[in-house]
Design a protein around this motif. Structure first.
Motif, PDB file in Angstrom:
ATOM      1  N   ASP A   1      26.669   7.437 -16.374  1.00 50.19           N
ATOM      2  CA  ASP A   1      27.121   6.340 -17.242  1.00 50.19           C
ATOM      3  C   ASP A   1      27.281   5.021 -16.492  1.00 50.19           C
ATOM      4  O   ASP A   1      27.352   3.959 -17.112  1.00 50.19           O
ATOM      5  N   THR A   2      27.349   5.101 -15.182  1.00 46.22           N
ATOM      6  CA  THR A   2      27.553   3.920 -14.337  1.00 46.22           C
ATOM      7  C   THR A   2      26.631   4.019 -13.123  1.00 46.22           C
ATOM      8  O   THR A   2      25.952   5.011 -12.925  1.00 46.22           O
TER       9      THR A   2
ATOM     10  N   TRP B   1      29.023   0.629 -22.402  1.00 45.92           N
ATOM     11  CA  TRP B   1      29.923   1.581 -21.750  1.00 45.92           C
ATOM     12  C   TRP B   1      31.349   1.018 -21.719  1.00 45.92           C
ATOM     13  O   TRP B   1      32.318   1.751 -21.889  1.00 45.92           O
TER      14      TRP B   1
ATOM     15  N   CYS C   1      29.422  -0.224 -11.545  1.00 47.21           N
ATOM     16  CA  CYS C   1      28.781  -1.177 -12.447  1.00 47.21           C
ATOM     17  C   CYS C   1      28.339  -0.461 -13.716  1.00 47.21           C
ATOM     18  O   CYS C   1      27.951   0.703 -13.668  1.00 47.21           O
ATOM     19  N   TYR C   2      28.389  -1.192 -14.822  1.00 48.33           N
ATOM     20  CA  TYR C   2      28.000  -0.611 -16.098  1.00 48.33           C
ATOM     21  C   TYR C   2      27.684  -1.712 -17.089  1.00 48.33           C
ATOM     22  O   TYR C   2      27.896  -2.898 -16.821  1.00 48.33           O
ATOM     23  N   ASP C   3      27.187  -1.297 -18.233  1.00 47.83           N
ATOM     24  CA  ASP C   3      26.800  -2.250 -19.282  1.00 47.83           C
ATOM     25  C   ASP C   3      27.935  -2.421 -20.288  1.00 47.83           C
ATOM     26  O   ASP C   3      28.909  -1.673 -20.279  1.00 47.83           O
TER      27      ASP C   3
ATOM     28  N   ASN D   1      20.245  -0.747 -22.329  1.00 45.18           N
ATOM     29  CA  ASN D   1      21.601  -0.616 -22.866  1.00 45.18           C
ATOM     30  C   ASN D   1      22.232  -1.952 -23.210  1.00 45.18           C
ATOM     31  O   ASN D   1      23.153  -2.008 -24.029  1.00 45.18           O
TER      32      ASN D   1
ATOM     33  N   ARG E   1      22.426   5.714 -25.500  1.00 45.70           N
ATOM     34  CA  ARG E   1      22.552   5.014 -24.219  1.00 45.70           C
ATOM     35  C   ARG E   1      21.723   5.757 -23.197  1.00 45.70           C
ATOM     36  O   ARG E   1      21.786   6.971 -23.093  1.00 45.70           O
TER      37      ARG E   1
END
Length: 160
Positions: free
Chosen positions: A125-126, A58, A53-55, A34, A4
């Motif tokens: 990560d975000t 995650w 926000c993230y994918d 990602n 990632r």
């Protein structure tokens, strides 16, 4: 989770009356790598007045961590409020276009006070999305983040 990319970078983006905003190119590049589905998950930060926000990758990692924590607590005979933990992972899904434009869900946007401008901050990560005004008024110990927001606002001649 392996392979990632992490989110890095900062930007101040305009938000239209419908809540449309463009994810900055550096953050969007990470999202695309990602999550080729062109989707972003959006939720409110657990302790700060901003969005996180993230994918999807995650999200799967968070779910796996939660499941492992629940199993470990059960094996050790310790209490674990899985319902509360799952509630903390509630997120809305938004699809973005090739230019990174998406609509910030109204409920989420309202909860953190995002109006005409959104300040994006990569956070590994975000990434976070802040109302610049809320960030400047927030009682947080992160002068660097506030300084970066001021810098990007000044570059766009936006008064905070």
């Amino acid at each position: 989770m392996l392979n990632r990319d992490l989110f890095h970078g900062f930007s101040l983006q305009s938000v239209d009356d419908k809540g449309r905003v463009a994810i900055p190119a550096d953050l969007r590049e990470t999202l695309d790598g990602n999550s080729p589905a062109k989707q972003v998950l959006i939720t409110r930060h657990a302790t700060l007045p901003c969005l996180v926000c993230y994918d999807a990758g995650w999200a799967q990692e968070l779910n796996e961590r939660l499941n492992n924590a629940a199993r470990a607590a059960k094996a050790e005979g310790k209490p674990f409020d899985e319902t509360a933990e799952r509630r903390a992972q509630r997120a809305e899904k938004a699809t973005y276009d090739a230019n990174g434009r998406f609509v910030i869900p109204g409920f989420e946007r309202e909860r953190v006070g995002i109006a005409k401008w959104a300040f994006f901050a990569g956070d590994s990560d975000t990434f976070q999305i802040w109302s610049p005004e809320v960030l400047m008024a927030a009682d947080i110990d992160d002068d660097d983040l506030k300084d970066r927001c001021r810098y990007y606002a000044a570059a766009k001649k936006v008064a905070l």
